[in-house]
Write an enzyme that holds these catalytic residues in place. Structure first.
Site, PDB file in Angstrom:
ATOM      1  N   LYS A   1      -9.072  -0.262  -8.561  1.00 54.68           N
ATOM      2  CA  LYS A   1      -9.592  -0.896  -7.347  1.00 54.68           C
ATOM      3  C   LYS A   1     -10.676  -0.025  -6.702  1.00 54.68           C
ATOM      4  CE  LYS A   1      -8.010  -2.855  -2.933  1.00 54.68           C
ATOM      5  NZ  LYS A   1      -8.725  -2.002  -1.972  1.00 54.68           N
TER       6      LYS A   1
ATOM      7  N   TYR B   1      -2.592   5.562  -4.049  1.00 53.61           N
ATOM      8  CA  TYR B   1      -3.559   6.634  -3.827  1.00 53.61           C
ATOM      9  C   TYR B   1      -3.003   7.861  -4.543  1.00 53.61           C
ATOM     10  CZ  TYR B   1      -5.637   3.959   0.056  1.00 53.61           C
ATOM     11  OH  TYR B   1      -6.258   3.012   0.830  1.00 53.61           O
TER      12      TYR B   1
ATOM     13  N   THR C   1      -6.365   2.765  -6.331  1.00 54.71           N
ATOM     14  CA  THR C   1      -7.558   2.792  -5.487  1.00 54.71           C
ATOM     15  C   THR C   1      -8.316   4.093  -5.710  1.00 54.71           C
ATOM     16  OG1 THR C   1      -6.550   1.362  -3.817  1.00 54.71           O
ATOM     17  CG2 THR C   1      -8.399   2.732  -3.113  1.00 54.71           C
TER      18      THR C   1
ATOM     19  N   SER D   1       0.815  -1.206   0.000  1.00 60.46           N
ATOM     20  CA  SER D   1       0.000   0.000   0.000  1.00 60.46           C
ATOM     21  C   SER D   1       0.854   1.263   0.000  1.00 60.46           C
ATOM     22  CB  SER D   1      -0.906   0.003   1.239  1.00 60.46           C
ATOM     23  OG  SER D   1      -1.554   1.250   1.394  1.00 60.46           O
TER      24      SER D   1
ATOM     25  N   HIS E   1     -13.795  -1.799  -0.191  1.00 54.36           N
ATOM     26  CA  HIS E   1     -12.762  -1.419   0.776  1.00 54.36           C
ATOM     27  C   HIS E   1     -12.984  -2.129   2.122  1.00 54.36           C
ATOM     28  CE1 HIS E   1      -9.481   1.637   0.569  1.00 54.36           C
ATOM     29  NE2 HIS E   1      -9.405   1.380   1.858  1.00 54.36           N
TER      30      HIS E   1
END
Length: 423
Positions: A275, A159, A185, A135, A299
């Site tokens: 995502k 992100y 995402t 992540s 999520h």
């Protein structure tokens, strides 16, 4: 009834009292029969704030519960006389071979759960031959994870930042470090209201208040690891100690739109999966910019409470994109039977988040390995009892109670419309 004294010679071999094991982590992990057992262990050995971060969802946690209920409502159909000895659990996703039809999802705060964090996760994934996703909010950097497991299959989750140069820097670093698949995402323009985290005052690194010290005091293993290793931080970003909500407000871009996704597609040369897709319209829009695949995800029930569960959304998304686009299901997976149900429903692959983190909290890398082993065994058993030799044999013909799109026949919503060659 005739009674007699027990024969000591016959009784003696049955009396096998094992000595106490000094390795308490191994003893705990050996006692776990499923992921829920790992969750119980994790809750005992992990302070409340990090455990609740993994365990909780948004607001009333309606979507969190529904994610589980929809899997519980699926029936898998046994088949006899199909001669399946050793089911083949391998498959391909994003152009890469994987030994199992699931991988590890990207998670933040990971070294808060256990000091081994992403290092333990990627090494366990490598041993199992499955992908590991790092992540943007990871507590080990892009480079550290690559160095920890050089032979691993690594995915990077992005992100999008307000500062596009910082976003580009992350992409370039990931490509340079051998990450082959990008997960963008798109379901976090703002942070969902996670009430457990608010009540626990969760931050990274954790704030040492009287409450947190008392909470950790009867979990000596976690406390010792926390004190004797470097403090957790968002390793790929900075040394900030902001809360996740503060980080989202100051760094992430709530105005993210399709043009931004096109820009990311232009920058990234590998496979790109979007995502956070839950509807046919969003699936179509994501496909239009050249996405290679989609991750159907809510999520983990941590963003919009009362959002559709991922398994139900999968039917709508599959009907929209057809058979050619790869779909990964994320959210709600807690067993190998869940994985099999998702594959029957039309998913090409599955990501596990909470299930892996429960293992990590229970025993670091060894706990992650245990979680993977448990899910692998459940997949093999299910496939054997369902008469499925390969993952491609799984389809809607082997399940009942799968969610469907209103007005669309169930066999059209599933990816595999007919049994595979081994059916």
């Amino acid at each position: 009834m005739k009674r007699q004294l027990p024969d000591v010679k016959e009784l003696a071999p049955l009396l096998q009292f094992g000595l106490p094991r000094l390795d308490r982590v191994a003893a705990r992990l050996d006692s776990a029969a499923d992921i829920w057992d790992l969750r119980r262990i994790a809750k005992r050995v992990t302070p409340t704030a990090p455990f609740d971060y993994v365990d909780g969802g948004a607001l009333d946690e309606y979507t969190l519960r529904k994610n589980r209920q929809v899997f519980a409502d699926v029936e898998l159909l046994p088949r006899i006389l199909h001669g399946v000895d050793a089911p083949n659990t391998s498959t391909t996703i994003a152009g890469q071979h994987t030994a199992l039809p699931f991988g590890i999802a990207p998670t933040g705060y990971t070294r808060m759960m256990h000091s081994e964090g992403e290092t333990g996760g990627v090494r366990a994934a490598t041993k199992a031959g499955i992908p590991f996703s790092l992540s943007t909010m990871g507590t080990r950097s892009i480079e550290e994870v690559a160095q920890a497991a050089p032979g691993s299959t690594r995915w990077f989750q992005l992100y999008l930042w307000k500062d596009r140069e910082r976003s580009l820097d992350l992409l370039q670093r990931a490509q340079a470090s051998g990450y082959e698949t990008l997960l963008v995402t798109v379901d976090t323009p703002i942070t969902g209201q996670r009430l457990r985290d608010h009540r626990n005052g969760l931050s990274i690194p954790p704030k040492l208040t009287l409450k947190t010290i008392l909470d950790a005091s009867y979990r000596p293993g976690w406390w010792f690891n926390f004190l004797t290793t470097e403090p957790p931080k968002y390793a790929s970003l900075s040394n900030t100690s902001q809360s996740l909500a503060e980080m989202t407000r100051t760094m992430f871009d709530p105005t993210l739109d399709l043009d931004d996704l096109k820009w990311i597609r232009e920058q990234w040369k590998g496979s790109l999966f979007v995502k956070g897709v839950l509807t046919a319209d969003d699936a179509s829009r994501a496909r239009s910019i050249g996405a290679d695949g989609l991750v159907v995800s809510n999520h983990g029930g941590r963003q919009l409470d009362r959002a559709p569960d991922s398994l139900t959304a999968l039917a709508e998304v599959r009907a929209e994109v057809g058979e050619d686009m790869e779909l990964v299901l994320d959210s709600g997976i807690m067993s190998g039977t869940d994985v099999v149900a998702a594959l029957c429903a039309g998913a090409d692959f599955v990501l596990i988040g909470r299930a892996y983190l429960y293992g990590l909290m229970a025993g670091g890398q060894r706990g992650v390995e245990k979680a993977i082993d448990l899910i692998r065994a459940e997949i093999r058993t299910s496939m054997g009892l369902m008469g499925s030799r390969t993952v491609s044999d799984l389809g809607p013909h082997l399940a009942r109670g799968l969610p469907t799109v209103p007005g669309l026949p169930a066999d059209i919503a599933g990816k595999r419309l007919t049994p595979g060659a081994g059916a």
